[in-house]
Design a protein around this motif. Structure first.
Motif, short mmCIF file in Angstrom:
data_model
loop_
_atom_site.label_atom_id
_atom_site.label_comp_id
_atom_site.label_asym_id
_atom_site.label_seq_id
_atom_site.Cartn_x
_atom_site.Cartn_y
_atom_site.Cartn_z
N PRO A 3 87.58 47.47 35.33
CA PRO A 3 86.32 47.60 34.89
C PRO A 3 85.30 46.67 36.39
O PRO A 3 86.04 45.66 36.51
N GLY A 4 84.48 47.37 36.70
CA GLY A 4 83.71 46.55 37.70
C GLY A 4 83.96 46.81 39.30
O GLY A 4 83.53 45.95 40.12
N ILE A 5 85.08 47.61 39.49
CA ILE A 5 85.36 47.85 40.78
C ILE A 5 85.06 49.26 41.47
O ILE A 5 85.03 49.36 42.61
N HIS A 6 84.48 49.98 40.71
CA HIS A 6 84.05 51.49 41.17
C HIS A 6 82.59 51.20 41.36
O HIS A 6 81.79 50.71 40.68
N PRO A 7 82.19 52.12 42.51
CA PRO A 7 80.86 52.24 42.66
C PRO A 7 79.97 52.99 41.47
O PRO A 7 80.76 53.74 40.87
N ASP A 8 78.52 52.75 41.40
CA ASP A 8 77.85 53.22 40.62
C ASP A 8 77.89 54.99 40.80
O ASP A 8 77.46 55.26 41.90
N TYR A 9 78.02 55.85 39.69
CA TYR A 9 78.18 57.22 39.85
C TYR A 9 76.84 57.53 39.15
O TYR A 9 76.79 57.82 37.95
N HIS A 10 76.01 58.24 39.97
CA HIS A 10 74.52 58.61 39.30
C HIS A 10 73.91 60.02 39.94
O HIS A 10 74.31 60.30 41.03
N PRO A 11 73.09 60.68 39.43
CA PRO A 11 72.39 61.85 39.78
C PRO A 11 71.74 61.50 41.16
O PRO A 11 70.84 60.41 41.25
N VAL A 12 71.66 62.30 42.17
CA VAL A 12 71.00 62.08 43.18
C VAL A 12 70.53 63.49 44.02
O VAL A 12 71.23 64.32 43.68
N VAL A 13 69.36 63.64 44.48
CA VAL A 13 68.58 64.86 44.91
C VAL A 13 68.88 64.82 46.41
O VAL A 13 68.79 63.88 47.20
N PHE A 14 69.61 65.76 46.89
CA PHE A 14 69.99 65.90 48.30
C PHE A 14 69.00 67.14 48.73
O PHE A 14 68.83 68.37 48.20
N GLN A 15 68.05 66.74 49.69
CA GLN A 15 67.04 67.85 50.28
C GLN A 15 67.50 67.94 51.64
O GLN A 15 67.72 67.14 52.68
N ASP A 16 67.67 69.36 52.00
CA ASP A 16 67.65 69.76 53.44
C ASP A 16 66.24 69.45 54.40
O ASP A 16 65.27 70.26 53.77
N SER A 17 66.40 68.92 55.28
CA SER A 17 65.12 68.50 56.10
C SER A 17 64.53 69.44 56.70
O SER A 17 63.50 69.52 56.86
N SER A 18 65.04 70.52 57.20
CA SER A 18 64.66 71.77 57.82
C SER A 18 64.42 72.84 57.03
O SER A 18 63.57 73.65 57.30
N ALA A 19 65.14 72.87 55.77
CA ALA A 19 64.80 74.21 54.94
C ALA A 19 63.71 73.64 53.80
O ALA A 19 63.23 74.26 53.00
N ALA A 20 63.85 72.44 53.43
CA ALA A 20 63.00 71.73 52.39
C ALA A 20 63.56 72.13 50.86
O ALA A 20 62.73 72.01 50.12
N ASP A 21 64.75 72.70 51.05
CA ASP A 21 65.31 73.04 49.73
C ASP A 21 66.13 71.70 49.06
O ASP A 21 66.55 71.27 49.97
N ALA A 22 66.27 71.59 47.81
CA ALA A 22 67.23 70.50 47.29
C ALA A 22 67.74 70.87 46.13
O ALA A 22 67.63 71.95 45.62
N VAL A 23 68.66 70.00 46.01
CA VAL A 23 69.90 70.21 44.88
C VAL A 23 70.00 68.64 44.11
O VAL A 23 70.25 67.96 44.84
N CYS A 26 75.56 64.61 41.52
CA CYS A 26 76.11 63.24 41.30
C CYS A 26 76.74 62.65 42.64
O CYS A 26 77.78 63.28 43.18
N SER A 27 76.80 61.65 42.89
CA SER A 27 77.22 60.83 44.08
C SER A 27 76.79 59.10 44.09
O SER A 27 76.62 58.99 42.97
N THR A 28 77.83 58.64 44.65
CA THR A 28 77.73 57.02 44.81
C THR A 28 76.77 56.65 45.81
O THR A 28 76.41 55.47 46.13
N ILE A 29 76.14 57.83 46.61
CA ILE A 29 75.24 57.35 47.79
C ILE A 29 73.93 56.63 47.14
O ILE A 29 73.42 56.75 45.96
N THR A 30 73.25 55.52 47.82
CA THR A 30 72.17 54.83 47.61
C THR A 30 71.09 55.29 48.35
O THR A 30 71.35 55.30 49.57
#
Length: 85
Positions: A3-23, A26-30
């Motif tokens: 416990p405590g050594i893994h990054p937080d895995y949570h929902p994230v919205v990835f948005q294409d900057s040129s097409a403005a579509d989003a999905v 889940c990711s560890t990105i902040t």
């Protein structure tokens, strides 16, 4: 798993900057940026440059690729010299 050594895995919205579509995925990105979705929830926003919505391979905007081999390209650019004597 420890416990405590893994990054937080949570929902994230990835948005294409040129097409403005989003999905939503889940990711560890902040990210400091957030976005509110149609369901009323707020998620971290990760802007991406290229996705399936804007990639030339998927949109049909292919570039014409010169299929000549490297030797032909060399001869075209520098000309052909005399053969060996």
């Amino acid at each position: 798993m420890k416990p405590g050594i893994h990054p937080d895995y949570h929902p994230v919205v990835f948005q294409d900057s040129s097409a403005a579509d989003a999905v939503l995925a889940c990711s560890t990105i902040t990210s400091a940026k957030t976005i509110e979705r149609s369901d009323g929830s707020t998620y971290p926003l990760a802007a991406i440059d290229v996705s399936a919505w804007s990639h030339p391979c998927w949109t049909g905007a292919h570039r014409i690729v010169d299929t000549a081999g490297p030797v032909e390209k060399f001869h075209r650019g520098y000309g052909q010299r005399g053969g060996r004597k």
